[in-house]
Enzyme design. Structure first.
Site, PDB file in Angstrom:
ATOM      1  N   HIS A  74       0.961  -4.564   4.008  1.00 19.48           N
ATOM      2  CA  HIS A  74       1.648  -5.329   2.952  1.00 19.48           C
ATOM      3  C   HIS A  74       1.296  -6.813   2.950  1.00 19.48           C
ATOM      4  O   HIS A  74       2.034  -7.610   2.372  1.00 19.48           O
ATOM      5  CB  HIS A  74       3.170  -5.185   3.066  1.00 19.48           C
ATOM      6  CG  HIS A  74       3.658  -3.798   2.815  1.00 19.48           C
ATOM      7  ND1 HIS A  74       3.484  -3.146   1.622  1.00 19.48           N
ATOM      8  CD2 HIS A  74       4.313  -2.933   3.627  1.00 19.48           C
ATOM      9  CE1 HIS A  74       4.015  -1.938   1.705  1.00 19.48           C
ATOM     10  NE2 HIS A  74       4.511  -1.785   2.909  1.00 19.48           N
ATOM     11  N   SER A 122       2.302   2.903   2.416  1.00 22.76           N
ATOM     12  CA  SER A 122       3.555   2.336   1.926  1.00 22.76           C
ATOM     13  C   SER A 122       3.297   1.673   0.593  1.00 22.76           C
ATOM     14  O   SER A 122       2.308   0.978   0.421  1.00 22.76           O
ATOM     15  CB  SER A 122       4.089   1.313   2.933  1.00 22.76           C
ATOM     16  OG  SER A 122       5.272   0.724   2.463  1.00 22.76           O
ATOM     17  N   GLU A 147       1.410  -2.533  -5.153  1.00 23.34           N
ATOM     18  CA  GLU A 147       0.347  -2.279  -4.178  1.00 23.34           C
ATOM     19  C   GLU A 147       0.653  -1.046  -3.349  1.00 23.34           C
ATOM     20  O   GLU A 147       1.790  -0.586  -3.286  1.00 23.34           O
ATOM     21  CB  GLU A 147       0.147  -3.501  -3.267  1.00 23.34           C
ATOM     22  CG  GLU A 147       1.411  -4.024  -2.610  1.00 23.34           C
ATOM     23  CD  GLU A 147       1.675  -3.496  -1.211  1.00 23.34           C
ATOM     24  OE1 GLU A 147       0.855  -2.703  -0.701  1.00 23.34           O
ATOM     25  OE2 GLU A 147       2.716  -3.843  -0.640  1.00 23.34           O
TER      26      GLU A 147
END
Length: 199
Positions: A74, A122, A147
């Site tokens: 992330h 994720s 994303e």
């Protein structure tokens, strides 16, 4: 400013597995494909993503000529590849792309996946529409997808990775990691609530 904006995103983890495959290296990178999110599965955070939750966001991205980013953990400063295809089907959010092995982090990601050290995807998203059912489960019906990252800790065990060099699954370790991911998610929500109450 971008950092503050990005930090407002929610994250939803999925364990990579039989539905995600890692291919051979080529000049264009190492192919990776599978499901980043599964519909109608309750995750460790108590959320369920409903069928069709990504449709509007994917259409809007396509219309604007934008793409969903492939990030490492992330971190918006660490793109590690390209998602060439994202689509919803009856099962969930299918993704297909390439880890860029010309980047050092891309080569590291491939090595970690093959060794079984990294086995999670994720999504980074904003909730547009959601409601709670009678059991208190949050049903996510519309999400703005930003994303899809490769990550360490999974929350959704039903989506798994099978890399050619990966060994046998360890259910006890999986359970421990899911519990840890749930605890981290709970801590993140508590911190967010404290920040809002301080304002």
């Amino acid at each position: 400013m971008y950092k503050d904006f990005y930090s407002g995103l929610e994250h939803k983890f999925a364990r990579l597995g039989e539905d995600v495959t890692v291919g051979d290296a080529s000049e264009n990178g190492v192919k990776i494909e599978g499901y980043a999110s599964l519909f109608d599965c309750r995750d460790s955070g108590g959320d369920v993503v409903m069928k069709g939750a990504y449709a509007k966001s994917l259409c809007a991205l396509k219309a604007k000529g934008r793409s969903v980013k492939m990030l490492w953990q992330h971190d918006p400063a660490q793109p590690i590849g390209i998602w060439d295809e994202l689509r919803e089907d009856a099962r969930g959010l299918y993704v297909k792309g390439r880890l860029l092995t010309k980047l050092q982090k891309g080569r590291e990601a491939v090595a970690l996946i093959e060794a079984g050290a990294i086995d999670g995807l994720s999504i980074g998203y904003r909730t547009v529409k959601a409601h709670k059912d009678t059991k208190g489960t949050r049903l996510l019906s519309e999400l703005e997808l930003w994303e899809v990252s490769l990550v360490t800790f999974p929350m959704l065990p039903e989506a798994r990775l099978r890399a050619e060099a990966k060994g046998v699954d360890a259910p006890e370790a999986d359970l421990m990691l899911r519990e840890l991911a749930g605890a981290l998610n709970s801590a993140r929500k508590l911190l967010a609530a404290e920040v809002l109450s301080d304002d």
